[in-house]
Write a protein that holds these residues in place. Sequence first.
Motif, PDB file in Angstrom:
ATOM      1  N   MET A 220      47.334  24.638  20.987  1.00  0.00           N
ATOM      2  CA  MET A 220      47.002  25.905  20.324  1.00  0.00           C
ATOM      3  C   MET A 220      47.906  27.030  20.834  1.00  0.00           C
ATOM      4  O   MET A 220      48.410  27.840  20.035  1.00  0.00           O
ATOM      5  CB  MET A 220      45.535  26.251  20.581  1.00  0.00           C
ATOM      6  CG  MET A 220      45.079  27.573  19.981  1.00  0.00           C
ATOM      7  SD  MET A 220      43.300  27.856  20.149  1.00  0.00           S
ATOM      8  CE  MET A 220      43.173  28.143  21.935  1.00  0.00           C
ATOM      9  N   TYR A 406      43.872  19.534  16.424  1.00  0.00           N
ATOM     10  CA  TYR A 406      44.341  20.913  16.263  1.00  0.00           C
ATOM     11  C   TYR A 406      44.974  21.099  14.881  1.00  0.00           C
ATOM     12  O   TYR A 406      44.693  22.082  14.176  1.00  0.00           O
ATOM     13  CB  TYR A 406      45.350  21.302  17.349  1.00  0.00           C
ATOM     14  CG  TYR A 406      45.936  22.663  17.057  1.00  0.00           C
ATOM     15  CD1 TYR A 406      45.248  23.818  17.382  1.00  0.00           C
ATOM     16  CD2 TYR A 406      47.146  22.791  16.355  1.00  0.00           C
ATOM     17  CE1 TYR A 406      45.740  25.071  17.048  1.00  0.00           C
ATOM     18  CE2 TYR A 406      47.653  24.033  16.018  1.00  0.00           C
ATOM     19  CZ  TYR A 406      46.946  25.171  16.370  1.00  0.00           C
ATOM     20  OH  TYR A 406      47.425  26.407  16.010  1.00  0.00           O
ATOM     21  N   ALA A 410      43.684  23.654  12.039  1.00  0.00           N
ATOM     22  CA  ALA A 410      44.528  24.756  11.571  1.00  0.00           C
ATOM     23  C   ALA A 410      44.826  24.629  10.078  1.00  0.00           C
ATOM     24  O   ALA A 410      44.776  25.618   9.335  1.00  0.00           O
ATOM     25  CB  ALA A 410      45.824  24.784  12.376  1.00  0.00           C
ATOM     26  N   PHE A 422      39.616  28.941  13.787  1.00  0.00           N
ATOM     27  CA  PHE A 422      39.494  27.525  14.123  1.00  0.00           C
ATOM     28  C   PHE A 422      38.055  27.028  14.062  1.00  0.00           C
ATOM     29  O   PHE A 422      37.826  25.826  13.947  1.00  0.00           O
ATOM     30  CB  PHE A 422      40.097  27.272  15.513  1.00  0.00           C
ATOM     31  CG  PHE A 422      41.544  27.650  15.608  1.00  0.00           C
ATOM     32  CD1 PHE A 422      42.479  27.108  14.741  1.00  0.00           C
ATOM     33  CD2 PHE A 422      41.982  28.565  16.553  1.00  0.00           C
ATOM     34  CE1 PHE A 422      43.821  27.455  14.818  1.00  0.00           C
ATOM     35  CE2 PHE A 422      43.321  28.922  16.646  1.00  0.00           C
ATOM     36  CZ  PHE A 422      44.243  28.376  15.767  1.00  0.00           C
TER      37      PHE A 422
END
Length: 444
Positions: A220, A406, A410, A422
């Motif tokens: 991130m 992730y 996203a 998120f």
Amino acid sequence: MSYVNEIYEKVVAKNPSEPEFHQAIKEVLDSIAVVIEANEEEYRKLGLLERLVEPERLIAFRVPWVDDNGQVQVNKGFRVQFNSAIGPYKGGLRFHPSVNQGILKFLGFEQIFKNSLTGLPIGGGKGGSDFDPKGKSEMEVMRFCQSFMTELYKYIGADQDVPAGDIGVGGREIGYLFGQYKRITGLYEGVLTGKGLTWGGSLVRTQATGYGAIYILDEMLKQNGKELAGKTVLISGSGNVAIYATEKCQQLGAKVVAMNDSNGYIYDPNGIQLDIIKDIKEVRRGRIKEYVEAVPTATYTEGKGIWTIPCNIAVPCATQNEIDLEDAKTLVAGGVMAVVEGSNMPTTLEATEYFQENGILFMPGKAANAGGVATSALEMSQNSQRLSWTFEEVDEMLQNIMVDIYRKTADAAERYDLAGNFVAGANIAGFEKVVDAMMSQGIV
């Protein structure tokens, strides 16, 4: 009234006195409202949300056991089998005095989406007991675990429901539970994860949740033009997740300066000496305050307050709702730039919103702490194949899974014009996969 609000009100009415469950439902439904509104007619016709928020099966039972004084004790046992649309139920067992039906329903509901995000074929479940292993002898823990499994074994299996450990359930408890399951059924199968390495366990499982949280934190930060190296980090808790989140932070060049337990917190401006923490917590099963006896330059403070220490990154790894709105304000004022949830729902809704409103990078637990269950699923794969992978192989798979989580999170947020949110992204990405499976399998 919108479909989302209608379902939330029904959940509250049908499940009174279960605030954690209500909170989990509201957080998920509010963040996926954009998806639901786009498909409302079809979802209503199929009763999809009504089925999603109701566990497929809720098992409650008594657990009688005999203490060292010969006195019979009775605890409550539970297993919530919430959703099996994408695979057998998967989720931990928690032994702690705070355990009740509502908390396990909240955890089981969260587990559905967390497991979905891993990309592995596992559904959502949770279980446990209000038994407290603290202060109990080895024989008392063994007798309790054997009694607990004598009832639970009827409802679990390698292709049905595969529990793991959680708060209060470590390698010792998993061993006693597995031994009793094998004794009753005559089966040596991957019915539990978190097993010992000599009898079917997986390397990295101990480190997985903590490592996974930091892998997704690192990704991130990278994707938002920042880096972990050189940053000051606060990590709440001092159990398995906190210890290995600290370890991975240190390996990646960050400085963890504070940890805590239920009594208070330590602050070491020079950086936590993890070998001392491991000795206190993993070897001696002691309290965090013992750290200052070995490190005189560190300080110990009774009670809450760990979030008052200025930091760049906060990683709550203790329990639900440990960061409230005031804590969030304090952290933002202290310079925090990223918050990653290492435990289940450690941040209140108000605190989460405050972080987001103030531009803080915030990764929710269902994405950030999925590393544990991901590695549990890898343990299931090894058990099914009668294989044992190396530490490096499992660690690489774990890191790839967390980076993929992730990206899914996203991407889902961006698809619905919610870039950087998120919380919404994780819920949407997890929801879409589960709902697709539910719709494909008919009204079940």
